[in-house]
Design a protein around this motif. Structure first.
Motif, PDB file in Angstrom:
ATOM      1  N   ALA A   1       6.154  -2.371  -3.415  1.00 23.80           N
ATOM      2  CA  ALA A   1       7.203  -2.905  -2.687  1.00 23.80           C
ATOM      3  C   ALA A   1       8.488  -2.713  -3.456  1.00 23.80           C
ATOM      4  CB  ALA A   1       7.078  -4.417  -2.615  1.00 23.80           C
ATOM      5  N   ARG A   2       8.446  -2.999  -4.730  1.00 23.40           N
ATOM      6  CA  ARG A   2       9.936  -2.804  -5.402  1.00 23.40           C
ATOM      7  C   ARG A   2      10.230  -1.173  -5.566  1.00 23.40           C
ATOM      8  NH1 ARG A   2       8.087  -6.487  -8.765  1.00 23.40           N
ATOM      9  NH2 ARG A   2       7.227  -4.929 -10.249  1.00 23.40           N
ATOM     10  N   ASP A   3       8.987  -0.618  -5.736  1.00 21.47           N
ATOM     11  CA  ASP A   3       9.620   1.044  -5.869  1.00 21.47           C
ATOM     12  C   ASP A   3       9.859   1.728  -4.715  1.00 21.47           C
ATOM     13  OD1 ASP A   3       8.709   0.679  -8.654  1.00 21.47           O
ATOM     14  OD2 ASP A   3       6.723   1.555  -8.454  1.00 21.47           O
ATOM     15  N   MET A   4       9.314   1.109  -3.539  1.00 26.65           N
ATOM     16  CA  MET A   4       9.441   1.982  -2.367  1.00 26.65           C
ATOM     17  C   MET A   4      10.614   1.265  -1.486  1.00 26.65           C
ATOM     18  SD  MET A   4       5.659   3.096  -1.625  1.00 26.65           S
ATOM     19  CE  MET A   4       6.143   4.484  -0.482  1.00 26.65           C
ATOM     20  N   GLY A   5      11.085  -0.075  -1.933  1.00 25.33           N
ATOM     21  CA  GLY A   5      11.939  -0.732  -1.120  1.00 25.33           C
ATOM     22  C   GLY A   5      11.771  -1.393   0.120  1.00 25.33           C
ATOM     23  N   LEU A   6      10.325  -1.752  -0.144  1.00 25.95           N
ATOM     24  CA  LEU A   6       9.651  -2.378   1.152  1.00 25.95           C
ATOM     25  C   LEU A   6       9.642  -4.054   0.694  1.00 25.95           C
ATOM     26  CD1 LEU A   6       7.022   0.043   1.614  1.00 25.95           C
ATOM     27  CD2 LEU A   6       8.979   0.016   3.149  1.00 25.95           C
ATOM     28  N   ALA A   7       9.457  -4.712   1.862  1.00 27.49           N
ATOM     29  CA  ALA A   7       8.957  -6.293   1.778  1.00 27.49           C
ATOM     30  C   ALA A   7       7.719  -6.313   0.890  1.00 27.49           C
ATOM     31  CB  ALA A   7       8.980  -6.692   3.216  1.00 27.49           C
ATOM     32  N   ARG A   8       7.530  -7.265   0.156  1.00 31.96           N
ATOM     33  CA  ARG A   8       6.307  -7.302  -0.386  1.00 31.96           C
ATOM     34  C   ARG A   8       5.209  -7.977   0.670  1.00 31.96           C
ATOM     35  NH1 ARG A   8       2.580 -10.751  -1.606  1.00 31.96           N
ATOM     36  NH2 ARG A   8       3.795 -12.497  -0.939  1.00 31.96           N
TER      37      ARG A   8
END
Length: 157
Positions: free
Chosen positions: A60-67
Motif C-alpha cells: 500500500a505504501r509503495d503504490m500509494g494505495l489504501a491499506r
C-alpha cells in the motif's frame, strides 16, 4: 458555491492530465488482464508480490494505495490460490505475501499479454520523449514527496 481554481495553472493542468492518464493506464491494464480473469488492481498487487515478499502495508505504501483496498485484493488472491500468507520472521503481528506456483503462472501470463500491448503502444510513441517525460515525472514525485512530508509534519505540530 463558486470555485476559484484556475485549471490553467501548470500544477492544476499537470494534475488533471496525470489523473486522466492514470485512468487510461488502469483501463488498458484491465484490457491486458481481462482474458486471464484478472484486473489492473490485482495485477498491481501480484506484480508487487512478484518482486519480493512484502506485507500488505508495504504494498500500500509503495503504490500509494489504501491499506484496506490492498488487504481486500490480497485476501481474494489468496482465496483463489494465487498468493499465500507467510509468517513474518521479525514481526508476529503481520504476515508476508508470497506468490504460489499458480500465481507465478498468472503473473507470467499477464506480462506476456502486456508485452504485446507494450509493443503496440510503443509503435505510436517516441521512446526518447517518453523517457524524458518519465524522468521529469520522477523529479516532480520527489519534490511532492518532500513537500508533503514537510507539510504533514507542520500540520501535526
Amino acid at each position: 458555491m463558486k470555485y476559484n481554481q484556475n485549471i490553467e495553472d501548470p500544477l492544476s493542468k499537470f494534475s488533471l492530465y496525470i489523473f486522466q492518464i492514470h485512468g487510461l493506464l488502469m483501463r488498458s491494464g484491465d484490457i491486458v488482464t481481462r482474458p486471464l480473469h484478472q484486473s489492473s488492481a490485482r495485477w498491481q498487487v501480484l506484480g508487487r508480490i512478484g518482486h519480493g515478499t512484502p506485507t500488505v502495508a508495504k504494498i500500500a505504501r509503495d503504490m500509494g494505495l489504501a491499506r484496506q483496498s490492498v488487504q481486500r485484493i490480497a485476501d481474494v488472491l489468496t482465496d483463489e490460490g494465487l498468493t499465500m500468507y507467510k509468517d513474518h520472521p521479525t514481526d508476529r503481528r503481520t504476515k508476508l505475501l508470497e506468490l504460489t506456483a499458480k500465481g507465478e503462472e498468472v503473473l507470467e501470463a499477464i506480462y506476456t499479454q502486456y508485452d504485446e500491448w507494450n509493443q503496440y503502444i510503443m509503435a505510436h510513441l517516441d521512446p526518447k520523449q517518453l523517457l524524458e517525460i518519465t524522468n521529469a515525472l520522477g523529479q516532480v514525485g520527489k519534490i511532492l514527496e518532500k513537500e508533503i512530508t514537510q507539510f504533514s509534519n507542520k500540520a501535526n505540530d
